[in-house]
Enzyme design. Structure first.
Site, PDB file in Angstrom:
ATOM      1  N   LYS A  44     106.152 -40.316 -77.654  1.00 19.19           N
ATOM      2  CA  LYS A  44     104.757 -40.058 -78.143  1.00 19.19           C
ATOM      3  C   LYS A  44     105.084 -39.004 -79.345  1.00 19.19           C
ATOM      4  O   LYS A  44     103.997 -38.815 -80.229  1.00 19.19           O
ATOM      5  CB  LYS A  44     104.178 -39.200 -77.187  1.00 19.19           C
ATOM      6  CG  LYS A  44     103.393 -40.181 -76.101  1.00 19.19           C
ATOM      7  CD  LYS A  44     102.460 -39.346 -75.216  1.00 19.19           C
ATOM      8  CE  LYS A  44     101.872 -40.243 -73.810  1.00 19.19           C
ATOM      9  NZ  LYS A  44     102.892 -40.636 -72.782  1.00 19.19           N
ATOM     10  N   CYS A  75      95.361 -41.777 -68.702  1.00 19.76           N
ATOM     11  CA  CYS A  75      96.540 -41.897 -69.437  1.00 19.76           C
ATOM     12  C   CYS A  75      97.976 -42.597 -68.416  1.00 19.76           C
ATOM     13  O   CYS A  75      98.750 -42.799 -68.887  1.00 19.76           O
ATOM     14  CB  CYS A  75      96.875 -40.570 -70.006  1.00 19.76           C
ATOM     15  SG  CYS A  75      95.763 -40.048 -70.977  1.00 19.76           S
ATOM     16  N   PHE A 111      94.429 -37.796 -66.410  1.00 18.15           N
ATOM     17  CA  PHE A 111      93.312 -37.232 -66.179  1.00 18.15           C
ATOM     18  C   PHE A 111      92.747 -37.855 -64.705  1.00 18.15           C
ATOM     19  O   PHE A 111      92.546 -38.821 -64.624  1.00 18.15           O
ATOM     20  CB  PHE A 111      92.260 -37.007 -67.083  1.00 18.15           C
ATOM     21  CG  PHE A 111      92.511 -36.105 -68.503  1.00 18.15           C
ATOM     22  CD1 PHE A 111      93.417 -35.088 -68.258  1.00 18.15           C
ATOM     23  CD2 PHE A 111      91.801 -36.488 -69.594  1.00 18.15           C
ATOM     24  CE1 PHE A 111      93.704 -34.268 -69.340  1.00 18.15           C
ATOM     25  CE2 PHE A 111      91.725 -35.567 -70.499  1.00 18.15           C
ATOM     26  CZ  PHE A 111      92.722 -34.628 -70.664  1.00 18.15           C
ATOM     27  N   HIS A 130     106.445 -38.613 -69.974  1.00 13.73           N
ATOM     28  CA  HIS A 130     105.131 -38.467 -70.481  1.00 13.73           C
ATOM     29  C   HIS A 130     104.900 -37.737 -71.606  1.00 13.73           C
ATOM     30  O   HIS A 130     104.229 -38.137 -72.553  1.00 13.73           O
ATOM     31  CB  HIS A 130     104.312 -38.233 -69.275  1.00 13.73           C
ATOM     32  CG  HIS A 130     102.818 -38.247 -69.602  1.00 13.73           C
ATOM     33  ND1 HIS A 130     102.342 -39.627 -69.875  1.00 13.73           N
ATOM     34  CD2 HIS A 130     101.768 -37.355 -69.604  1.00 13.73           C
ATOM     35  CE1 HIS A 130     100.863 -39.307 -70.166  1.00 13.73           C
ATOM     36  NE2 HIS A 130     100.409 -38.120 -69.782  1.00 13.73           N
ATOM     37  N   HIS A 168      99.608 -40.195 -78.769  1.00 13.82           N
ATOM     38  CA  HIS A 168      99.216 -40.751 -77.106  1.00 13.82           C
ATOM     39  C   HIS A 168      98.330 -41.826 -77.336  1.00 13.82           C
ATOM     40  O   HIS A 168      97.160 -41.782 -77.541  1.00 13.82           O
ATOM     41  CB  HIS A 168      98.787 -39.514 -76.594  1.00 13.82           C
ATOM     42  CG  HIS A 168      98.544 -39.503 -75.323  1.00 13.82           C
ATOM     43  ND1 HIS A 168      98.880 -40.666 -74.522  1.00 13.82           N
ATOM     44  CD2 HIS A 168      98.228 -38.605 -74.340  1.00 13.82           C
ATOM     45  CE1 HIS A 168      98.675 -40.407 -73.239  1.00 13.82           C
ATOM     46  NE2 HIS A 168      98.314 -39.447 -73.034  1.00 13.82           N
ATOM     47  N   GLU A 182     106.227 -31.548 -65.900  1.00  9.79           N
ATOM     48  CA  GLU A 182     106.813 -32.900 -65.885  1.00  9.79           C
ATOM     49  C   GLU A 182     108.523 -32.638 -65.898  1.00  9.79           C
ATOM     50  O   GLU A 182     109.286 -32.997 -64.994  1.00  9.79           O
ATOM     51  CB  GLU A 182     106.574 -33.676 -66.982  1.00  9.79           C
ATOM     52  CG  GLU A 182     107.607 -34.978 -67.106  1.00  9.79           C
ATOM     53  CD  GLU A 182     107.116 -35.921 -68.089  1.00  9.79           C
ATOM     54  OE1 GLU A 182     106.576 -35.424 -69.411  1.00  9.79           O
ATOM     55  OE2 GLU A 182     107.329 -37.254 -68.003  1.00  9.79           O
TER      56      GLU A 182
END
Lengths: 81, 412
Positions: free
Chosen positions: B334, B162, B399, B302, B339, B313
């Site tokens: 998002k 991502c 990830f 994010h 996402h 974050e």
């Protein structure tokens, strides 16, 4: 069993699907590479789809002999017999 | 002195708009792109999640049938977004040997791969079409864009889950700064609303299960957030050496002033709870941009809406920006788009550039009860950003422990 006219129409449909060429441009005397500008990957895609549509097997070594649309129609017609 | 890199073209196809003007108008209003899926495979495989944020305009409505046939859906989105960005840049003449592509994906051609696998099992190897591999390969999107534009200075595919889309901008900046290219089409594309990734993300408990209310499922920073919402689409940005853009009298949206990529080396999926890797990325990106933390007025976070992801974050932003974090308008877009995985960084970069250019921060929807552990100043109605020189950040994490940050500076 499909007639030669039916095979030609079916091939034209497959060629149109793959390349966007108008079906009426797919004529018996047209060369796949020189006239219809079909590359080798498109040609193999057309072969695979033709096998499925007409219930025939077109061996890989035979594909290079199918220079014109007419060659393909003749081969498919013979293979169906 | 490193070459300055500016942004001169924007493109996007997303769940809240099939082009940039539509997406941006919706982003300022605050709409949800998430809806119940109507595909038969949802019931067929009894998937635990029944909704996603599909692209609002299918790529097949824009591309010709023959174009679409030879491209995986992810590459279709890439071509759509890149064409919009290219047209927007107004570039009519370019040295194609100095034009590069950096187009990312997180997952790649999953539809093509698994459709071909079904064909192989049901009909045998003869029926597997010859275009299968060129369509499923992860570089398919970059290659398609390169072919479309005649970009010959390399076609690259950053893959970092991502964080991929943001990493593409990092790479694009490096290509121009290092003199390897003058113009880069940078972006990211994803089309993974497919039962397999949906099942896998569900098993991981990463997806929201709010099946009865998809529009309110993506709720970053909300106390009741329960996972992300799968999205799809693409974003694209034309990056250009400043002197190249000035020479042709280009319209300039802003400067891509700095970027950074770091790795957590902590866990394959879980973010470092202290946000150390993200903090390093933020600090390095600001340093790269020669920006002070107090220059930052806006962050496109994010913020995926997962219970475990949103807080680290915040921790990282606080560590990197210090007490100035309280003065920063944070948008979690998002909440609207879902996402978009490997495309998310590119779409959010487009939003960040537009926020800086228009001095307007887009909306975070579905924030009803803000998590008290994340006391950020979250933008819930479109908010004006200050005049003068401003800087905004966009973060992406993936990830694998990937962290990527870009810094956008105003030029208008």
């Amino acid at each position: 069993m499909a007639s030669n006219e039916e095979i030609l129409a079916g091939l034209a449909e497959i060629v149109n699907e793959e390349t966007g060429l108008a079906p009426e441009a797919v004529e018996l005397d047209k060369s796949f590479t020189d006239d219809l500008d079909i590359d080798s990957i498109s040609m193999m895609t057309i072969v695979v789809n033709a096998e499925e549509k007409f219930g025939v097997r077109i061996p890989d070594e035979e594909v290079k002999n199918l220079k014109t649309v007419g060659d393909a129609v003749t081969f498919i017609s013979g293979a169906q017999a | 002195m490193a070459r300055k890199v500016v942004i001169t073209g924007l493109g996007a196809t997303t769940p809240i708009g099939g082009d940039v003007p539509t997406m941006w108008a919706n982003a300022l209003i605050g709409v949800s792109g998430a809806h119940t899926l109507t595909a038969d495979w949802v019931a067929k495989y009894d998937l635990p999640v029944h909704f996603a944020a599909k692209a609002s305009t299918p790529a097949t409505e824009i591309l010709s049938r023959v174009e679409a046939k030879r491209l995986d859906p992810s590459s279709q989105f890439a071509v759509v977004a890149a064409r919009e960005a290219w047209k927007d840049s107004g570039i009519t003449e370019v040295d194609h040997d100095r034009l590069a592509v950096a187009f990312a994906t997180g997952i790649g051609g999953v539809w093509t791969l698994l459709d071909a696998w079904d064909t192989l099992r049901e009909k045998g190897p003869r029926r597997v079409l010859p275009m299968t591999v060129p369509m499923l390969m992860p570089n398919g999107a970059a290659a398609a864009v390169s072919l479309d534009l005649g970009a010959r200075a390399g076609a690259h595919t950053p893959v970092s889950a991502c964080a991929s889309g943001t990493e593409a901008l990092h790479l694009g900046l490096e290509l121009i700064r290092s003199g390897k290219a003058d113009v880069v089409m940078a972006g990211g594309a994803e089309a993974a609303i497919h039962p397999l990734p949906m099942a896998s993300f569900s098993s991981m408990q990463a997806l929201s299960r709010r099946n009865d209310d998809p529009e309110h499922a993506s709720r970053p920073y909300d106390r009741d957030r329960d996972g992300f919402v799968m999205g799809e689409g693409a974003g694209a940005l034309v990056l250009e050496a400043e002197e190249h853009a000035l020479a042709r009298g280009a319209h300039i949206y802003g400067e891509l002033a700095g970027t950074s990529v770091t790795a957590d080396a902590y866990h394959i999926t879980a973010p470092d709870p202290e946000g150390l890797g993200a903090t390093r990325a933020l600090k390095a990106a600001l340093f790269d941009a020669r920006a002070q933390n107090t220059d930052v007025v806006h962050v496109n976070a994010h913020a995926t809406s997962t219970p475990v992801g949103d807080k680290p974050e915040y921790t990282a932003l606080k560590a990197a920006l210090g007490s100035h974090v309280d003065n920063v308008a944070v948008s979690a877009t998002k909440s609207q788009t879902g996402h978009l995985l490997g495309a998310s960084g590119a779409v959010e970069a487009v939003m960040t550039v537009l926020a800086v250019y228009n001095r307007k921060a887009p909306v975070t929807i579905n924030l009803e009860n803000q998590d008290p552990e994340i006391p950020l100043d979250v933008v819930t109605t479109a908010r004006d950003l200050p005049a003068g020189d401003i800087v905004a950040l966009s973060n992406s994490f993936g990830f694998g422990g990937h962290n990527a940050v870009i810094v956008v500076r105003s030029t208008n």
